[in-house]
Design a protein around this motif. Structure first.
Motif, PDB file in Angstrom:
ATOM      1  N   PRO A 197      15.132 -17.030 -24.997  1.00 32.52           N
ATOM      2  CA  PRO A 197      15.966 -16.469 -23.929  1.00 32.52           C
ATOM      3  C   PRO A 197      15.703 -17.132 -22.584  1.00 32.52           C
ATOM      4  CG  PRO A 197      14.133 -15.010 -24.383  1.00 32.52           C
ATOM      5  CD  PRO A 197      14.084 -16.077 -25.434  1.00 32.52           C
ATOM      6  N   TRP A 198      16.735 -17.168 -21.770  1.00 32.22           N
ATOM      7  CA  TRP A 198      16.641 -17.777 -20.444  1.00 32.22           C
ATOM      8  C   TRP A 198      15.950 -16.787 -19.510  1.00 32.22           C
ATOM      9  CZ3 TRP A 198      20.896 -21.355 -18.212  1.00 32.22           C
ATOM     10  CH2 TRP A 198      20.529 -21.802 -16.939  1.00 32.22           C
ATOM     11  N   LEU A 199      14.763 -17.153 -19.022  1.00 32.12           N
ATOM     12  CA  LEU A 199      14.005 -16.339 -18.076  1.00 32.12           C
ATOM     13  C   LEU A 199      13.511 -17.244 -16.954  1.00 32.12           C
ATOM     14  CD1 LEU A 199      11.877 -14.247 -20.600  1.00 32.12           C
ATOM     15  CD2 LEU A 199      13.723 -13.376 -19.176  1.00 32.12           C
ATOM     16  N   ASP A 200      14.335 -17.465 -15.962  1.00 32.65           N
ATOM     17  CA  ASP A 200      13.958 -18.319 -14.833  1.00 32.65           C
ATOM     18  C   ASP A 200      13.520 -17.478 -13.644  1.00 32.65           C
ATOM     19  OD1 ASP A 200      14.282 -20.727 -16.006  1.00 32.65           O
ATOM     20  OD2 ASP A 200      16.155 -21.263 -15.004  1.00 32.65           O
ATOM     21  N   GLY A 201      12.647 -18.057 -12.829  1.00 30.45           N
ATOM     22  CA  GLY A 201      12.223 -17.392 -11.606  1.00 30.45           C
ATOM     23  C   GLY A 201      11.235 -16.264 -11.861  1.00 30.45           C
TER      24      GLY A 201
END
Length: 217
Positions: A197-201
């Motif tokens: 999953p995309w988990l940026d920042g």
């Protein structure tokens, strides 16, 4: 389509088309899955078949992860594989007439320059843009579920073909994983499976979803 576009400048249009046209079949050892086109649908159980929805990654399209979706369907589920029109698919086309509904928007080459013309805080604007794309995906997934019975009416007559109002499973990869988690805000979704999953920042800058959406899921 995206790979062909990127390689055309280096290899030329013909070579890029030949390479990308054979890449997918080669990756599956040129395996052919035979199926009857237009066959009658198997009668559903009482209440309809269970339903799962899959949301693709950035630059994905409706055929990505098709082997996974076909495997799930073979166990007795209606599987909807989205092709999102939020600017994240490499190309989104109409299945009815082939019209292009949306093309991929590159954040570095296109969106960043566009945002620089209207704001000094490009980072915050990009986060907001990504969150809006997730919200658009949730709307599209809901619309697909709401329209499923109409689509299935082509091959099924009688009661409900699929259970779309409750106990729906939602799946996603990368950016699609964020969209899958966002869908859990709606009560009709009971199961969620995400990978990479995309988990940026971090903290308040977590995007495309805030940390709160992942807590208790």
């Amino acid at each position: 389509a995206l790979g062909k576009s990127h390689l055309t400048g280096t290899l030329g249009a013909w070579s890029a088309g030949a390479l990308m046209g054979n890449l997918g079949p080669a990756a599956t050892n040129y395996e052919v899955v035979r199926a009857a086109v237009g066959a009658d649908a198997k009668p559903p159980p009482a209440g309809g078949w269970p339903v799962a929805v899959f949301s693709h990654s950035l630059t994905g399209w409706r055929h990505v992860n098709s082997s996974l979706c076909a495997e799930l369907a073979s166990h007795g589920a209606v599987v909807i594989h989205m092709e999102h029109a939020d600017g994240t698919a490499c190309l989104c086309t109409s299945s009815e007439d082939g019209r292009v509904l949306a093309e991929y928007v590159d954040w570095a080459r296109e969106k960043t320059e566009e945002l620089k013309q209207s704001t000094d805080d490009v980072g915050a604007a990009l986060e907001a843009w990504r969150r809006a794309q997730v919200a658009r995906r949730v709307v599209e997934i809901a619309a697909a579920l709401d329209g499923l019975e109409k689509i299935c009416a082509r091959v099924h007559r009688g009661g409900a073909f699929a259970r779309t109002a409750s106990n729906v499973a939602v799946m996603g990869q990368s950016f699609g994983g964020a969209a899958a988690v966002a869908c859990l805000r709606e009560s009709r979704f009971s199961h969620c499976c995400i990978y990479d999953p995309w988990l940026d920042g971090v903290g308040p800058h977590r995007h495309p979803l805030p940390d709160a959406d992942y807590q208790g899921k």
